[in-house]
Design a protein around this motif. Structure first.
Motif, PDB file in Angstrom:
ATOM      1  N   SER A  85       0.816  -1.204   0.000  1.00 52.38           N
ATOM      2  CA  SER A  85       0.000   0.000   0.000  1.00 52.38           C
ATOM      3  C   SER A  85       0.848   1.252   0.000  1.00 52.38           C
ATOM      4  N   GLY A  86       0.396   2.218  -0.742  1.00 59.40           N
ATOM      5  CA  GLY A  86       0.981   3.548  -0.712  1.00 59.40           C
ATOM      6  C   GLY A  86      -0.037   4.487  -0.106  1.00 59.40           C
ATOM      7  N   THR A  87      -1.187   4.611  -0.775  1.00 62.68           N
ATOM      8  CA  THR A  87      -2.284   5.438  -0.293  1.00 62.68           C
ATOM      9  C   THR A  87      -3.310   4.521   0.368  1.00 62.68           C
ATOM     10  N   LEU A  88      -3.820   4.955   1.516  1.00 59.11           N
ATOM     11  CA  LEU A  88      -4.738   4.091   2.250  1.00 59.11           C
ATOM     12  C   LEU A  88      -5.894   4.895   2.824  1.00 59.11           C
ATOM     13  N   PHE A  89      -7.081   4.320   2.690  1.00 55.25           N
ATOM     14  CA  PHE A  89      -8.312   4.864   3.278  1.00 55.25           C
ATOM     15  C   PHE A  89      -8.941   3.736   4.083  1.00 55.25           C
ATOM     16  N   CYS A  90      -9.286   4.025   5.326  1.00 59.46           N
ATOM     17  CA  CYS A  90      -9.925   3.009   6.156  1.00 59.46           C
ATOM     18  C   CYS A  90     -10.857   3.728   7.126  1.00 59.46           C
ATOM     19  N   ALA A  91     -12.115   3.304   7.175  1.00 54.71           N
ATOM     20  CA  ALA A  91     -13.077   3.977   8.055  1.00 54.71           C
ATOM     21  C   ALA A  91     -14.146   3.004   8.516  1.00 54.71           C
ATOM     22  N   PRO A  92     -14.617   3.205   9.741  1.00 56.90           N
ATOM     23  CA  PRO A  92     -15.713   2.366  10.235  1.00 56.90           C
ATOM     24  C   PRO A  92     -17.011   2.723   9.526  1.00 56.90           C
ATOM     25  N   LEU A  93     -17.859   1.726   9.390  1.00 54.80           N
ATOM     26  CA  LEU A  93     -19.195   1.921   8.826  1.00 54.80           C
ATOM     27  C   LEU A  93     -20.166   1.956   9.991  1.00 54.80           C
ATOM     28  N   ASP A 145      -7.239   0.987  -0.909  1.00 54.82           N
ATOM     29  CA  ASP A 145      -5.835   1.381  -1.040  1.00 54.82           C
ATOM     30  C   ASP A 145      -5.391   1.429  -2.490  1.00 54.82           C
ATOM     31  N   HIS A 146      -4.221   2.009  -2.670  1.00 56.24           N
ATOM     32  CA  HIS A 146      -3.576   2.090  -3.978  1.00 56.24           C
ATOM     33  C   HIS A 146      -2.090   1.894  -3.732  1.00 56.24           C
ATOM     34  N   PRO A 147      -1.412   1.104  -4.576  1.00 55.09           N
ATOM     35  CA  PRO A 147       0.010   0.844  -4.323  1.00 55.09           C
ATOM     36  C   PRO A 147       0.896   2.083  -4.463  1.00 55.09           C
ATOM     37  N   ASP A 148       0.442   3.072  -5.203  1.00 55.70           N
ATOM     38  CA  ASP A 148       1.242   4.280  -5.388  1.00 55.70           C
ATOM     39  C   ASP A 148       0.869   5.315  -4.341  1.00 55.70           C
ATOM     40  N   ALA A 149       1.894   5.901  -3.746  1.00 56.66           N
ATOM     41  CA  ALA A 149       1.664   6.997  -2.813  1.00 56.66           C
ATOM     42  C   ALA A 149       1.402   8.266  -3.612  1.00 56.66           C
ATOM     43  N   VAL A 150       0.655   9.166  -3.030  1.00 55.98           N
ATOM     44  CA  VAL A 150       0.440  10.467  -3.655  1.00 55.98           C
ATOM     45  C   VAL A 150       1.152  11.511  -2.811  1.00 55.98           C
TER      46      VAL A 150
END
Length: 182
Positions: free
Chosen positions: A89-97, A110-115
């Motif tokens: 992972s480069g970029t990561l989003f994680c949130a409770p529902l 996630d996305h393997p490339d960081a921004v």
């Protein structure tokens, strides 16, 4: 529920431009998260949740706070985390529902490339999306529960109507008696 989860994931992937996304739902019996649906940007279903940060997933679930990072591998909040050492992972989003005061699960993308940086509007979009997704998932779970309960009640009613074999006859009065008993 399955089609809803696919639609949620596909819309999220397209909306915030990540490579893959996963929905983990909390099991009522154990309280643990289980992978409910995972897909990639090619709209292919993924069988397993590979190369994810279990620590970040668990923290979002347990504490109820989202985690967003433009570059997870250099993020000082998690750079020492063991689960990230093997992560791509480069970029990561994680949130409770969350819906109606309870946590249903966690949305992970996630996305393997960081921004270089994350635009505030992307983070706001992710937050709003999680809120709407949680409501939709909650409605689908309630609908499924009500459908199962309705089917069970119909089964009991059918059994009650047909279960009085000792009462002989098919007249309206006899049928009325069976209904009153049921």
């Amino acid at each position: 529920l399955d089609r809803l989860l696919e639609a949620i994931i596909d819309l999220l992937i397209e909306g915030i431009r990540v490579e893959r996304s996963m929905v983990f739902l909390k099991e009522d019996e154990t309280g643990k998260l289980r992978l409910a649906k995972a897909r990639n940007m090619k709209r292919e279903s993924l069988e397993r949740a590979e190369h994810i940060s279990q620590n970040i997933l668990d923290e979002a679930h347990r504490r109820g706070y989202p985690f967003v990072s433009a570059n997870v591998l250099t993020d000082p909040r998690v750079s020492d985390s063991e689960s990230l050492s093997s992560s791509q992972s480069g970029t990561l989003f994680c949130a409770p529902l969350k819906a109606r005061g309870r946590t249903l699960g966690v949305l992970y993308a996630d996305h393997p490339d960081a921004v270089t940086s994350l635009n505030e509007s992307v983070i706001d979009l992710f937050a709003a999306f999680c809120n709407l997704a949680a409501l939709a998932i909650d409605n689908a779970l309630v609908d499924r529960s009500l459908s199962e309960e309705n089917a069970e009640l119909e089964s009991h009613l059918l059994q009650a109507r047909e279960g009085y074999t000792e009462i002989i006859g098919k007249s309206a009065a006899i049928e009325g008696l069976r209904e009153r008993i049921a």
